[in-house]
Design an enzyme around this catalytic site. Structure first.
Site, PDB file in Angstrom:
ATOM      1  N   MET A   1       9.577  25.158  -0.129  1.00  0.00           N
ATOM      2  CA  MET A   1       8.768  24.134  -0.796  1.00  0.00           C
ATOM      3  C   MET A   1       9.649  23.188  -1.627  1.00  0.00           C
ATOM      4  SD  MET A   1       5.628  24.547  -3.476  1.00  0.00           S
ATOM      5  CE  MET A   1       4.635  25.605  -2.461  1.00  0.00           C
TER       6      MET A   1
ATOM      7  N   TYR B   1      13.509  32.213   4.024  1.00  0.00           N
ATOM      8  CA  TYR B   1      12.279  32.909   4.402  1.00  0.00           C
ATOM      9  C   TYR B   1      12.295  33.329   5.862  1.00  0.00           C
ATOM     10  CZ  TYR B   1       9.771  31.484   0.174  1.00  0.00           C
ATOM     11  OH  TYR B   1       9.343  31.329  -1.102  1.00  0.00           O
TER      12      TYR B   1
ATOM     13  N   LYS C   1       0.839  -1.200   0.000  1.00  0.00           N
ATOM     14  CA  LYS C   1       0.000   0.000   0.000  1.00  0.00           C
ATOM     15  C   LYS C   1       0.875   1.252   0.000  1.00  0.00           C
ATOM     16  CE  LYS C   1      -0.132  -0.287   4.996  1.00  0.00           C
ATOM     17  NZ  LYS C   1      -0.845  -0.842   6.125  1.00  0.00           N
TER      18      LYS C   1
HETATM   19  C1  PLP Z   1      -0.152  -1.712   6.878  1.00  0.00           C
HETATM   20  C2  PLP Z   1      -0.748  -2.911   7.406  1.00  0.00           C
HETATM   21  C3  PLP Z   1       0.060  -4.010   7.777  1.00  0.00           C
HETATM   22  C4  PLP Z   1       1.542  -3.997   7.763  1.00  0.00           C
HETATM   23  O1  PLP Z   1       2.046  -3.446   8.962  1.00  0.00           O
HETATM   24  P1  PLP Z   1       3.614  -3.318   9.207  1.00  0.00           P
HETATM   25  O2  PLP Z   1       3.742  -2.884  10.609  1.00  0.00           O
HETATM   26  O3  PLP Z   1       4.096  -2.294   8.253  1.00  0.00           O
HETATM   27  O4  PLP Z   1       4.173  -4.645   8.954  1.00  0.00           O
HETATM   28  C5  PLP Z   1      -0.570  -5.170   8.154  1.00  0.00           C
HETATM   29  N1  PLP Z   1      -1.920  -5.254   8.195  1.00  0.00           N
HETATM   30  C6  PLP Z   1      -2.707  -4.206   7.879  1.00  0.00           C
HETATM   31  C7  PLP Z   1      -4.183  -4.373   7.954  1.00  0.00           C
HETATM   32  C8  PLP Z   1      -2.161  -2.997   7.480  1.00  0.00           C
HETATM   33  O5  PLP Z   1      -2.946  -1.971   7.179  1.00  0.00           O
END
Ligand code: PLP
Length: 841
Positions: free
Chosen positions: A785, A736, A511
């Site tokens: 930025m 800045y 993700k």
């Molecule tokens: C992101 C996530 C993980 C992974 O967690 P880590 O601590 O990065 O290993 C596992 N399960 C779910 C549901 C997640 O959202």
């Protein structure tokens, strides 16, 4: 000591290099091999001549002359016997009796242990040949020192050497198998990860000269102490005539524990044969002065980083120990060149991806690069731009016929050959192809050559200067890049796999662009490594992976109803976390759909998403009334798996989850996968492995449950360059709001990274630090930025110098601490406008 993860090849490590390899050279008849291996049983068919050892059924060039070893490393090699047979192999070494009679028209040797057989065969080939052998071991620098010694000595010897970093229990025998009569020197590297491994490597290599590069913390976990690790490494050198080392790395040993009839030492700190007096960076190089045989001598090492300096000094010591004069050694060292072993994957023009390997061209490195090309699924077409090969001892006809077969076997679609030799062999290649006499010829014709939506491998010998080509077809990379080390990522995956009980599946969390590290580039690698599932947060992320050719199962954790259509079209599997979403998804499925794969999320304490106990009866009712969906897995998420303080709560979550999953199970007539563990869950709670684990941040090198991330490798390096230098007068201000002040005046460097790139504003005013030529310097003034400024007063800095924002030394964990956040945020904040470049060795 800086740790270079790419130097590490523990046994069973599923590095692509070892896995994919087939190695050719020596020629033995199968009968001779049977004599050497003394198999339990030999089902003989013909008297084949064997020149190649193969350990992967996919990398077969010359099947008649190949001997396949059914190694049990990551997967059981016996599963691939049929594949290998179908690819034309008729010679096998196996350890499972079942397969002895499976192929009547094949030579099959049954042995107790296939790996030992491979090693025995290599050891025997070594014994047949009388040559000077140099062996190199140590925590870092093995490959560089090996390649540099090759550059330094190639004028005087016919050298055989380990390809790439072939230094494992598998890599070493494949390297040594290459020794032929014409060679009078061998340079091999050896790497180990636990006690007991070096003896077998020693018997295979049997070195006359030993070099210990250094000893760092890498792999300390396989050893009970530092001394044990050191002594184990030194076993490689037990019968050497000459041992080259630094006493700085052998502290704690008695002189009689050091190997070698003669010894040659080097040191920056203490008395040694080569006593380094000082080193000084000059114009991107390092000037080194030392005392040797009572005289002061000097050399120039044409690199400026610390690791290259040490590797250069080791090579200097080796040349002097071998009897070269200081003058000759200096002349040779000055000409050392960058070891271009890294394959770079980057974004190209016209929706192409470019794999850049413009520093070498020989059959063995070509095979490896083609394997990496084959890993890429993001474009339908695969193209190779290849120069003449620099190969000794083969005529063009044989060489290019072999190359053509290799390209065909790797399903290459298009070849662009550059150079007079490959052009003359044009007829050997059956695929779409075009040829150019020289790199300049290609460049002149470039406007008329079309590239579109293809993966292009650029592979050329150094003298062809293919970097000019790769520049033409790559998208311009801005000053700031995030480098992703794919080998380190594979190593981290294996680190966690080693902790799993047999049969436990792996879901890899990709993700948020794989925690900021990439998308299909990472997914391709994970798919290749056969993880069982991928998980993304949103439908769009899943769709993007499908479009890039990822075919494995993908779970979508936040499936919005507007995306259901896309989910179904792309065969993504939604996580359902409430009765509402379950109803709306089943409602959306057309009435003829059956068993659409879905996953149920249970809330056991996070209180974010998920079904709770009171929902269960309604949930089961819906599931029993319709078979539109099928529950593939039921899972929950641990809230504090990294923290011992909350272990009771973790156990409580696990119990609660088990109770709920049991209840769901009792209402269904099929079983599902159960999972609850994230990264720290794997490292800290073996009981929570259940049927599958979900690994996220651990893949990228972090685990808040492991002190200092020990055993994990750095995957991401964020770097930029100095854009401009300015001299500031006393009391002038910087940036800045006039926040940056240098009361005494000084020098500042402007670098092109700002908060829009993910470099948080909180890093301003000296809170954040970056590495400029190895020195840690603070920010000055506020972060803008797109840019920020560093205080480099008193340092020797030029525009264009490299600046490290984070790497293995200045870690993401340190950055996170500076602004009071967690590594996850630092990593995922690196914005998409920062180009990713992927490395693979
Ligand atoms: C992101 C996530 C993980 C992974 O967690 P880590 O601590 O990065 O290993 C596992 N399960 C779910 C549901 C997640 O959202």
């Amino acid at each position: 000591m800086k740790q270079n993860p790419n130097e590490l090849y523990p046994i069973g490590y599923p590095d692509l290099v070892d896995y994919f390899w087939s190695m050719s050279h020596a020629i033995y008849s199968i009968g001779q091999i049977a004599e050497i291996l003394n198999p339990t049983s030999f089902s003989a068919w013909n008297d084949a001549k064997i020149s190649k050892l193969v350990i992967d059924s996919r990398s077969i060039i010359d099947p008649e002359e190949s001997l396949f070893f059914a190694l049990n490393s990551k997967r059981d090699g016996h599963e691939y016997l049929k594949d290998a047979y179908d690819n034309g192999i008729r010679n096998f070494v196996i350890s499972d009796e079942k397969y002895l009679k499976q192929f009547p028209d094949a030579n099959v040797l049954l042995v107790k242990d296939v790996l030992i057989a491979l090693q025995t065969l290599a050891a025997s080939n070594r014994k047949q040949h009388d040559l000077q052998v140099i062996a190199i071991t140590g925590s870092n620098g093995k490959t560089i020192v090996k390649e540099w010694l090759y550059q330094l000595l190639a004028a005087d010897f016919d050298i055989v050497r380990s390809p790439k970093s072939f230094n494992s229990q598998i890599g070493v025998p494949l390297s040594v198998w290459q020794i032929e009569n014409e060679h009078n020197m061998g340079i091999f590297e050896a790497g180990i990860s636990k006690t007991g491994e070096m003896e077998s490597l020693e018997t295979i290599i049997r070195p006359g000269i030993g070099i210990l590069t250094n000893i760092g913390e890498a792999h300390a976990e396989g050893f009970s102490s530092h001394k044990e690790k050191l002594l184990e490494k030194l076993k490689l050198f037990k019968d050497t005539g000459l041992f080259i080392y630094s006493p700085e790395y052998t502290e704690g040993l008695n002189p009689n524990e050091l190997p070698g009839k003669t010894k040659f030492s080097w040191s920056l700190k203490q008395k040694a044969d080569l006593r380094i007096l000082f080193t000084e960076p000059i114009e991107g190089r390092n000037y080194v002065r030392a005392k040797f045989k009572g005289e002061e001598i000097e050399c120039l090492i044409p690199f400026r980083d610390k690791a290259s300096l040490e590797n250069g000094i080791i090579c200097w010591a080796a040349l002097l120990a071998l009897g070269y004069t200081p003058h000759e050694a200096d002349l040779r060292l000055e000409k050392l060149t960058h070891v271009g072993m890294r394959l770079e994957l980057k974004t190209g023009i016209n929706q192409c991806s470019v794999i850049d390997d413009s520093y070498s061209a020989d059959t063995s490195s070509l095979a490896i690069a083609l394997d990496f090309l084959n890993l890429q699924n993001q474009h339908p077409k695969k193209t190779l731009i290849l120069s003449d090969l620099v190969e000794t001892g083969k005529n063009d006809q044989d060489l290019y016929t072999e190359i053509a077969a290799l390209l065909k076997q790797k399903n290459l679609n298009r070849l662009i050959g550059i150079g007079p030799h490959i052009s003359q062999s044009a007829a050997s290649f059956e695929m779409e192809s075009s040829f150019y006499e020289s790199t300049q010829d290609f460049i002149d014709n470039f406007p008329a050559i079309h590239f579109n939506n293809e993966t292009i491998l650029v592979k050329g010998a150094r003298k062809f200067e293919f970097e000019r080509i790769s520049k033409l077809i790559s998208q311009k990379i801005h000053d700031t890049v995030l480098e992703i080390d794919l080998n380190a990522l594979s190593g981290n995956l294996q680190f966690y796999r080693n902790k799993l009980k047999p049969g436990v599946k792996v879901m890899a969390m990709v993700k948020a662009f794989s925690y900021g590290s990439g998308s299909f580039e990472i997914a391709n690698l994970l798919q290749y490594h056969k993880v069982d599932y991928l998980a993304v947060a949103y439908t769009d992320e899943g769709v993007a992976l499908r479009k890039a050719g990822i075919s494995m199962p993908i779970m979508v954790m936040s499936p919005e109803s507007s995306g259901f259509e896309a989910i179904i079209r792309h065969q993504l599997e939604p996580e359902l976390y409430s009765l509402d979403i379950l109803k709306s998804f089943t409602g959306f499925l057309n009435e003829h759909t059956a068993d659409y794969p879905v996953h149920l999320k249970i809330d056991t304490g996070m209180h974010r998403l998920g079904f709770e106990e009171p929902d269960l009866s309604d949930l089961l009712k819906i599931l029993q009334e319709s078979n539109k969906v099928k529950i593939i897995s039921v899972f929950s998420h641990l809230v504090a798996s990294e923290d011992p303080e909350h272990d009771d709560f973790t156990n409580h979550q696990l119990q609660r989850f088990t109770a709920i999953a049991d209840q769901i199970q009792s209402g269904l007539n099929y079983t599902f996968i159960r999972h609850i563990s994230n990264t720290s869950g794997i490292s800290r709670h073996p009981a929570a492995q259940l049927d599958m684990v979900r690994i996220g941040i651990g893949l990228y090198g972090f685990d808040c449950g492991i002190a200092n991330n020990k055993g994990l490798q750095t995957v991401a390096v964020l770097k930029t360059t100095v854009t401009q230098l300015k001299h500031i007068k006393p009391n002038e201000t910087v940036g800045y709001g006039r926040k940056g002040v240098l009361p005494e005046g000084g020098t500042i460097a402007t670098v092109k990274i700002g908060y829009a790139d993910g470099y948080n504003r909180k890093f301003g005013n000296g809170v954040g630090k970056m590495l400029v030529n190895g020195t840690l310097v603070p920010t000055i003034g506020v972060i803008s930025m797109d840019m920020c400024m560093l205080d480099v007063t008193g340092l020797n800095v030029k525009t264009g110098d490299e600046v490290i924002v984070f790497n293995g030394e200045l870690t993401i964990a340190q950055l996170a601490k500076q602004i009071d956040t967690i590594p996850y945020e630092i990593l995922t904040n690196v914005s998409q406008r920062v180009k990713r470049v992927y490395f693979y060795e």
